[in-house]
Structure formats: C-alpha cells, structure tokens
Enzyme design. Sequence first.
Site, PDB file in Angstrom:
ATOM      1  N   HIS A 140       0.815  -1.214   0.000  1.00  0.00           N
ATOM      2  CA  HIS A 140       0.000   0.000   0.000  1.00  0.00           C
ATOM      3  C   HIS A 140       0.850   1.267   0.000  1.00  0.00           C
ATOM      4  O   HIS A 140       0.422   2.299  -0.489  1.00  0.00           O
ATOM      5  CB  HIS A 140      -1.002  -0.021   1.153  1.00  0.00           C
ATOM      6  CG  HIS A 140      -2.170  -0.884   0.825  1.00  0.00           C
ATOM      7  ND1 HIS A 140      -2.261  -2.191   1.239  1.00  0.00           N
ATOM      8  CD2 HIS A 140      -3.259  -0.661   0.040  1.00  0.00           C
ATOM      9  CE1 HIS A 140      -3.366  -2.720   0.750  1.00  0.00           C
ATOM     10  NE2 HIS A 140      -3.988  -1.815   0.018  1.00  0.00           N
ATOM     11  N   GLU A 166     -11.315 -10.086  -5.772  1.00  0.00           N
ATOM     12  CA  GLU A 166      -9.887 -10.061  -5.476  1.00  0.00           C
ATOM     13  C   GLU A 166      -9.428 -11.353  -4.821  1.00  0.00           C
ATOM     14  O   GLU A 166      -8.301 -11.453  -4.341  1.00  0.00           O
ATOM     15  CB  GLU A 166      -9.508  -8.830  -4.646  1.00  0.00           C
ATOM     16  CG  GLU A 166     -10.382  -8.549  -3.469  1.00  0.00           C
ATOM     17  CD  GLU A 166     -10.041  -7.229  -2.771  1.00  0.00           C
ATOM     18  OE1 GLU A 166      -9.011  -6.619  -3.069  1.00  0.00           O
ATOM     19  OE2 GLU A 166     -10.820  -6.828  -1.896  1.00  0.00           O
ATOM     20  N   ARG A 195       1.918  -9.999  -0.876  1.00  0.00           N
ATOM     21  CA  ARG A 195       2.270  -8.807  -1.657  1.00  0.00           C
ATOM     22  C   ARG A 195       3.211  -7.873  -0.899  1.00  0.00           C
ATOM     23  O   ARG A 195       3.802  -6.974  -1.465  1.00  0.00           O
ATOM     24  CB  ARG A 195       0.995  -8.055  -2.107  1.00  0.00           C
ATOM     25  CG  ARG A 195       0.200  -7.467  -0.985  1.00  0.00           C
ATOM     26  CD  ARG A 195      -1.206  -7.075  -1.441  1.00  0.00           C
ATOM     27  NE  ARG A 195      -1.312  -5.652  -1.729  1.00  0.00           N
ATOM     28  CZ  ARG A 195      -2.463  -5.000  -1.889  1.00  0.00           C
ATOM     29  NH1 ARG A 195      -3.616  -5.663  -1.811  1.00  0.00           N
ATOM     30  NH2 ARG A 195      -2.494  -3.725  -2.139  1.00  0.00           N
ATOM     31  N   CYS A 203      -9.778  -2.183 -10.707  1.00  0.00           N
ATOM     32  CA  CYS A 203      -9.273  -1.037  -9.929  1.00  0.00           C
ATOM     33  C   CYS A 203      -7.923  -1.319  -9.285  1.00  0.00           C
ATOM     34  O   CYS A 203      -7.372  -0.462  -8.605  1.00  0.00           O
ATOM     35  CB  CYS A 203     -10.278  -0.603  -8.876  1.00  0.00           C
ATOM     36  SG  CYS A 203     -10.529  -1.840  -7.604  1.00  0.00           S
ATOM     37  N   ASN A 225      -4.406  -6.439  -7.258  1.00  0.00           N
ATOM     38  CA  ASN A 225      -3.292  -6.539  -6.302  1.00  0.00           C
ATOM     39  C   ASN A 225      -3.479  -7.763  -5.403  1.00  0.00           C
ATOM     40  O   ASN A 225      -2.572  -8.580  -5.236  1.00  0.00           O
ATOM     41  CB  ASN A 225      -3.204  -5.281  -5.427  1.00  0.00           C
ATOM     42  CG  ASN A 225      -3.249  -4.017  -6.242  1.00  0.00           C
ATOM     43  OD1 ASN A 225      -2.805  -4.008  -7.380  1.00  0.00           O
ATOM     44  ND2 ASN A 225      -3.802  -2.946  -5.692  1.00  0.00           N
ATOM     45  N   ASP A 226      -4.669  -7.862  -4.833  1.00  0.00           N
ATOM     46  CA  ASP A 226      -4.925  -9.022  -3.984  1.00  0.00           C
ATOM     47  C   ASP A 226      -5.187 -10.274  -4.818  1.00  0.00           C
ATOM     48  O   ASP A 226      -4.805 -11.371  -4.415  1.00  0.00           O
ATOM     49  CB  ASP A 226      -6.112  -8.746  -3.041  1.00  0.00           C
ATOM     50  CG  ASP A 226      -5.664  -7.958  -1.824  1.00  0.00           C
ATOM     51  OD1 ASP A 226      -4.588  -8.283  -1.279  1.00  0.00           O
ATOM     52  OD2 ASP A 226      -6.359  -7.016  -1.420  1.00  0.00           O
ATOM     53  N   ARG A 275     -15.562   2.119  -1.499  1.00  0.00           N
ATOM     54  CA  ARG A 275     -15.323   0.761  -1.005  1.00  0.00           C
ATOM     55  C   ARG A 275     -15.454   0.789   0.509  1.00  0.00           C
ATOM     56  O   ARG A 275     -14.846   1.624   1.170  1.00  0.00           O
ATOM     57  CB  ARG A 275     -13.925   0.299  -1.385  1.00  0.00           C
ATOM     58  CG  ARG A 275     -13.551  -0.981  -0.640  1.00  0.00           C
ATOM     59  CD  ARG A 275     -12.276  -1.561  -1.100  1.00  0.00           C
ATOM     60  NE  ARG A 275     -11.129  -0.888  -0.548  1.00  0.00           N
ATOM     61  CZ  ARG A 275      -9.885  -1.183  -0.901  1.00  0.00           C
ATOM     62  NH1 ARG A 275      -9.668  -2.105  -1.814  1.00  0.00           N
ATOM     63  NH2 ARG A 275      -8.863  -0.564  -0.360  1.00  0.00           N
ATOM     64  N   ARG A 316     -10.771   4.413  -1.324  1.00  0.00           N
ATOM     65  CA  ARG A 316     -10.299   3.524  -0.247  1.00  0.00           C
ATOM     66  C   ARG A 316     -10.676   4.157   1.105  1.00  0.00           C
ATOM     67  O   ARG A 316      -9.888   4.847   1.732  1.00  0.00           O
ATOM     68  CB  ARG A 316      -8.783   3.345  -0.330  1.00  0.00           C
ATOM     69  CG  ARG A 316      -8.306   2.460  -1.477  1.00  0.00           C
ATOM     70  CD  ARG A 316      -6.797   2.245  -1.402  1.00  0.00           C
ATOM     71  NE  ARG A 316      -6.349   1.118  -2.206  1.00  0.00           N
ATOM     72  CZ  ARG A 316      -5.871   1.223  -3.448  1.00  0.00           C
ATOM     73  NH1 ARG A 316      -5.774   2.386  -4.021  1.00  0.00           N
ATOM     74  NH2 ARG A 316      -5.473   0.146  -4.097  1.00  0.00           N
TER      75      ARG A 316
END
Length: 537
Positions: free
Chosen positions: A188, A428, A462, A499, A451-452, A329, A293
């Site tokens: 992040h 995800e 990650r 996203c 990403n996830d 989200r 976020r």
Amino acid sequence: MQQFTGKGIGKGVAIGKIKIFDKSEEKVRRVSVEDTAAEFARFEEAKAKAIEQLGVLYEKACVEVGEENAAIFEVHQMMLDDDDYLDSIKNIIEEQKVNAEYAVATTGDNFSEMFANMEDEYFKARSADVKDISERVVRILSGSDGDSSSMDEPVIIVAQDLAPSETVQFDKSKLLAFVTHLGSSNSHTAILARMMNLPAIIGIEFDKAWDGKKAIVDGYKGTLTIDPDDEQLKEALLIREKDKEKAKLLRTLKGKPSVTKSGKKIKLYANIKGVNDTASALDNDAEGVGLFRSEFLYLEGDDFPSEETQFSAYKTVAENMGGKQVVIRTLDLGADKQVSYFDLGQEDNPAMGYRAIRICLTRPEIFKTQLRAIYRASAFGNVAIMFPMIISLDEVLQCKKIVEEVKAELKAEGIPFKEDVELGIMIETPAAAVISETLAHEVDFFSIGTNDLTQYTLAIDRQNAKLDNINDSHHPAVLELIRMTIENGHKGGAWVGICGELAADTTLTKTFIEYGVDELSVSPGFVLSVRNEIINN
Ligand code: PEP
Ligand code: MG
C-alpha cells in the site's frame, strides 16, 4: 558521489535533500545519568515544545478537518500534563538514574498497555494516544523536531519501511520522493506513492549519515544518487524536462472521450483515498471515482471516525465530483492496514486473516455506521458502494441484508437517501472469480482488485520484498481469472471494472479491452496515459 540501485516502483525523477525517517523506538537507549534534576528539566523543556507543536497542529486541523476532529490534539496536550504520567517519568529518572528518553518511552509503553487492557472503550482508545505523545517527546529529546510531518522544504523521504498510516501523515506538498529498504511493488505504501505521483524506490539500505544530503531519485532506473556531480544533475534535469513534455502532450487528451477504435466507451475512473484527492482526480479528467479507499479515514485518526465525520467526507467527495459516479469501497482494514484502536490482535497470517468484509460482518455496528454515512451522502451525488475481499455468495447476501436494514432505519428516521445506489463487489480472491457468474446475479457491478487477486492466486504475500520479483500480475492464471470474471459478470448482468494497479498498466490496456472490460480505475496521475491507450486500441 555514491549510487545505489534498488527497484523503481513509482516513476519520475526527483532532485532534493534527503530526510531520514527514523522510527523513534529504534533510537531509545537506556543511559545512566548522574544529575537527575537536570534530566527531568530536559524532559520538561521537551514537553513544553511538544505542547506548543500540538497547538499548531490543532489550529491546522481545525481549518482542514473541523473542530470536532481537531479536538484530539487538545486531548494530547492535556495528557502531557497528566499528573500520573508526569510522576511516572520523574520516578523512573530519579530512582533508576536514567535518561529522559528512556523514562518517557517506558512510561508510554506502560500506560499504553494499561489503557489497552481497560474495559471502557474510551480509555481503550487512549492507548494509541499515550504512545503517540510519548514518541513525540522522545523525538524532541533526541534532537529531531518531533513532528515528522512538519518539514520546511520538500524532501526525499528515506526510511527502512513505511506503513500506510505513516505515509499518509506526510504533507504532500513537502514530498519529492520515497526510498525504502523494505516494501514491495504492490504494497500500500507503493500504491500511495503512485497515487501521489511521486518517484519511489524500494530495496535500498540507508545510512543515517545521508540525512540532509543532496540526492537524485530515479524511479525509472531504480537508482538513488547521493551527492550527484554536475553531469548527473544535468541528466536528471533533462529527464524531468522530457517528463514535463510528455505530461503536456497527454494533457491535450483532457475533455476527450475514452472510446476505443471500435467505438466502445470505457469508464475511465480514478482511485482516491480521501477528500483531498478529488482535486487531482478532476484535474486529470477522471470520469468518476472507481475506488475510494475509505479505510484511510480510519487510518488517519486515533479513534473510530464518527458517522458525521464519514458522512462529511463522502458528501464532499460526491459533491466535488459533481454528479460523476463515486464508488466507495467499505472499510478494508487488516493485513498491512492496521489501526491500534481496532484491536485486531496478532495473527500468523494477517493477509489471509481477519480483514475487510470479515471484520464488517462480525462487527456490524462499525459496518452500519459506515453504510449510514454512505447512504446519507447518496442524496448529494452519484454514489455507489462496493464490498472488498468477498469469497462467497453468503457474504454478498449478508451485506445486502445489512444494507436493507440501514435503508429501513434511515427511512424511519426521515433521513433522505437515494434508493437505488449501485451495489458491487470486489473480485480479489480466486474464490470470487471462480463463482463470479453466480455472484453477478446479486450485484450491479464487479471491480477486479488485481493486487490481492495476484497475491492470492500466486500464493505470494504482496508485502514480501523477497518475492517481489516473482509476484507477477501478468501470470497467465491471473489474466485468465480476469478474463473469466469479465465474461461471467456480463453473463449475470453486471458491469465489470478493474481497480487494482494492473488497470494502469498500459501494456495490458489492449488485452483488457479485448476481454470486454467496462471500466478502468487508476491513480489520478495515470488517467490520461490510459486514455491515450484506449483511444489508440
Ligand atoms: C486490490 O487488491 O487490487 C485493490 C484495489 O485493493 P487494495 O490494493 O486496497 O487491497
Ligand atoms: Mg485489495
């Protein structure tokens, strides 16, 4: 001149002075002292400086986030004058004949633990505060100014590692670049660097002696050059000029529709983490917000953000975006995004642990507060909601049930909201991708969190810097899950966006268009380069 090579995770070139961001805990040493009275006087001087800094922060916060949210700094000032806190520091210095730094840090740890073990929620929440004020005093005592976010001139931040909560506290206008030893491309902190459009490098072990030195950060090559010579400075300035030219060219795409050669309109949205990012989303001509976020509202404070605080943030974003869609989200905390007041506990495997929707569905009071705030904001703009980390149909049904309860409550209270707010889920986890056709019937849209999705498909944390080189979002398994999710979403009547960071990877834009993607949501600074790809494909 010295040059170090790591891995560039945020593009661009920065030239400026280095500021070492050193966590205070690492500096606290137990040192014996003779003159305990002088040592306590040293503490009192540092305490007065801390109270003064908190006063400045209070004034600044009043303007930026309102009096209610700024009040925490007044609480911090009062805590620094608390008799028990002061007695403990005095006793440690006098009885153990030790330095003030050690006495303050030990008192901070003891009080923090004591508060954390209390039943009362208010006192529990003070655990983080007492640690925070103690760290501020220790920083002042040990010679730094105590306020890591107050920098006079823009600097290159160099650190061992940065947590998302630390990254967000910096004043963006004072940042030139980030350089860390730890961290990975999809952490992040890396994402935040890209959201701020800053050059960033990971994998560089720092030397404290670099503090204050001039340096060049090249996010393309992944190099950090300390004390650069004239030739290197000239070259860096040239790259910066070229970047400016490229940005100028891309800006000619502002106002142009994001339509492919075959005539398909792609919704080109921006990812944001708070109210302040809407300016850059609009400046880069984002057609909406595809990922707000919201957990950063929780990360920035010392306590749960109230319904009012959240409502005000969501309403402001919705209003700023002026009728463009804003996908909020719901809370995605846990794993690397930790806040002490949540008391999430230690886990062996936090990335696969108690996080995101799993917290919300087991702590409905937190979830409902957020949903009430979002629905209230829906009366002021075009708001949509999406739920993160979904793995099952049951979770989606539970979310929808809680949504209905919240709507019924608001209706009974006569509070206005939009009835038909679009509801979506993030895809995800491989589980969600595999059952995406079933899930699509229950929601209006999907947003693929690459990403996830990459993390869970490849079984690679990650955050793990050692595995960054094989954490390949282009892996055929990841791409196939994306393709399948888009196809299944459409079969079930849902629109499908991406996203995660991959949405901004222009080497894949053509592929995503071929898969039939409907929306791409990227950091504001990437909107126009993705539009350029859409138009040309
Ligand atoms: C993702 O996982 O791709 C995503 C967009 O969510 P985050 O990066 O915040 O986990
Ligand atoms: Mg995610």
